[in-house]
Design a protein around this motif. Structure first.
Motif, short mmCIF file in Angstrom:
data_model
loop_
_atom_site.label_atom_id
_atom_site.label_comp_id
_atom_site.label_asym_id
_atom_site.label_seq_id
_atom_site.Cartn_x
_atom_site.Cartn_y
_atom_site.Cartn_z
N VAL A 76 95.63 36.51 33.38
CA VAL A 76 96.45 35.32 33.61
C VAL A 76 95.67 34.09 33.18
O VAL A 76 94.44 34.04 33.30
CB VAL A 76 96.87 35.21 35.09
N ILE A 77 96.39 33.10 32.65
CA ILE A 77 95.78 31.80 32.37
C ILE A 77 96.52 30.72 33.16
O ILE A 77 97.74 30.77 33.31
CB ILE A 77 95.77 31.44 30.87
N PHE A 78 95.75 29.78 33.67
CA PHE A 78 96.29 28.60 34.33
C PHE A 78 96.15 27.42 33.38
O PHE A 78 95.05 27.16 32.86
CB PHE A 78 95.52 28.30 35.62
N LEU A 79 97.24 26.70 33.16
CA LEU A 79 97.22 25.53 32.29
C LEU A 79 97.15 24.29 33.18
O LEU A 79 98.11 23.96 33.88
CB LEU A 79 98.48 25.49 31.41
N VAL A 99 99.56 38.74 29.05
CA VAL A 99 98.87 37.70 29.82
C VAL A 99 99.90 36.82 30.51
O VAL A 99 100.77 36.23 29.86
CB VAL A 99 97.96 36.85 28.92
N LYS A 100 99.83 36.73 31.82
CA LYS A 100 100.72 35.85 32.58
C LYS A 100 100.26 34.40 32.42
O LYS A 100 99.08 34.11 32.21
CB LYS A 100 100.73 36.24 34.06
N ILE A 101 101.22 33.47 32.52
CA ILE A 101 100.95 32.04 32.36
C ILE A 101 101.43 31.29 33.60
O ILE A 101 102.58 31.47 34.02
CB ILE A 101 101.64 31.47 31.11
N GLN A 128 107.94 37.06 41.76
CA GLN A 128 107.29 38.38 41.75
C GLN A 128 107.54 39.13 40.44
O GLN A 128 106.73 39.96 40.04
CB GLN A 128 107.78 39.20 42.94
N ASN A 129 108.65 38.83 39.80
CA ASN A 129 109.01 39.54 38.57
C ASN A 129 108.81 38.68 37.32
O ASN A 129 109.23 39.07 36.23
CB ASN A 129 110.47 39.99 38.65
N ALA A 130 108.17 37.53 37.47
CA ALA A 130 108.03 36.59 36.36
C ALA A 130 106.76 36.87 35.56
O ALA A 130 105.80 37.47 36.05
CB ALA A 130 108.01 35.16 36.89
#
Length: 328
Positions: A76-79, A99-101, A128-130
């Motif tokens: 995951v990345i946090f912007l 990769v989740k954002i 939860q499903n995003a």
């Protein structure tokens, strides 16, 4: 989860980036893959966030972000960059679908580009499903927490009035005439009265629960002479008793670990440095006064972002977020 999440941060030198670091370096399911900063590249994280000296030896990366987001095993990345920068970042970088954002800017709060609005108290199951989360604004979070139970019951049938004050960290680190200590200290002022940018997402959230809502939301924001925290005082017409309102709110938030109803009046220090949202209700004539408090950097930004991360990856919602308030 046996294997830790590999987490990257884009824009790690600002207030939200620093707060995110403070949470994630103590999160039991997280391994920091990188913390990117254009302005601080090559410097230790603790040189900017000085309270982290002794907690991490992480160094700000200045590498090409296109390569960073393709790092093996990245989860995951946090912007955490400024508003407008997230849309630019995604246009310039091909983030793998694996990769989740989680975006902390305003860029996708309208749920464009496949993003889900990340207020767990509103739509936990969708989160939860995003794969892409638009983290809510700080004022929006506090005001929405005050109004969601009424919207769910279809009871927002008159205009809503909001007076809310925020700490100086809500303005970010960039200097302006109203962020200098000599101006802000022992001072208060109104800004963006009736036009604040968070009004759009507040209305969006209300209509998610009460589709026919077409009343005005009159919002007057204040700059406070303290560093962090938000107090929102919200009032609107409510025909029931205070006890009926309390039952409505207690039922709505019963399954949510961070939002709590207080019988006693509340103050900002109860939530500073925590991911809590506290609510207090009073009835005055036909008006219900809802006081809602959060920390603008945790529940209003980085804490809520981690809460969303936990939900996406099936972790306990409160993991890494049982933080102690300052109290005094």
């Amino acid at each position: 989860m046996n294997q830790k999440l590999n987490v990257g941060i884009i824009g790690g030198a600002g207030y939200t980036g620093g707060e995110l670091l403070r949470i994630l370096i103590n999160h039991p399911a997280v391994e920091l893959a990188f913390v990117h900063s254009k302005s601080q590249a090559g410097k230790p994280v603790y040189s900017t966030h000085t309270d982290l000296l002794g907690d991490t030896e992480q160094v700000f990366s200045g590498e090409d972000t296109a390569e960073l987001v393709k790092s093996d095993g990245l989860s995951v990345i946090f912007l955490c960059s400024g508003h407008g920068e997230s849309a630019k970042f995604l246009a310039e970088n091909n983030v793998p679908e694996t990769v989740k954002i989680i975006d902390l800017s305003t860029d996708f709060r309208d749920e464009s580009n496949g993003f889900v609005y990340g207020l767990p108290e509103l739509q936990r199951e969708r989160i939860q499903n995003a794969t892409k989360i638009a983290n809510p604004g700080c004022f929006a979070t506090s005001i929405e927490l005050a109004l969601l139970p009424l919207a769910k019951a279809g009871l927002l049938n008159q205009d809503v009035h909001v007076s809310a004050v925020t700490g100086s960290t809500g303005a970010g680190q960039a200097l302006s005439p109203t962020t200098h200590f000599s101006w802000r200290n022992n001072n208060m002022s109104i800004y963006k009265a009736f036009t604040h940018q968070h009004l759009k997402e507040i209305r969006q959230s209300i209509t998610t629960l009460q589709a026919g809502f077409d009343q005005a939301v009159h919002f007057v924001p204040y700059r406070g002479d303290f560093t962090r925290g938000i107090m929102a005082n919200v009032y609107t017409t409510f025909e029931g008793s205070r006890e009926e309102a309390k039952a409505l709110y207690a039922d709505y938030y019963a399954s949510h670990p961070f939002t709590h109803l207080s019988e006693a009046p509340i103050d900002v220090k109860q939530v500073v440095n925590t991911n809590k949202g506290l609510i207090h209700l009073e009835k005055h004539g036909d008006q219900l006064l809802i006081t809602s408090i959060i920390d603008n950097l945790t529940k209003g930004a980085s804490g809520q972002a981690v809460q969303n991360m936990n939900l996406i990856f099936g972790l306990p919602e409160d993991m890494g977020l049982r933080l102690k308030p300052v109290a005094f």
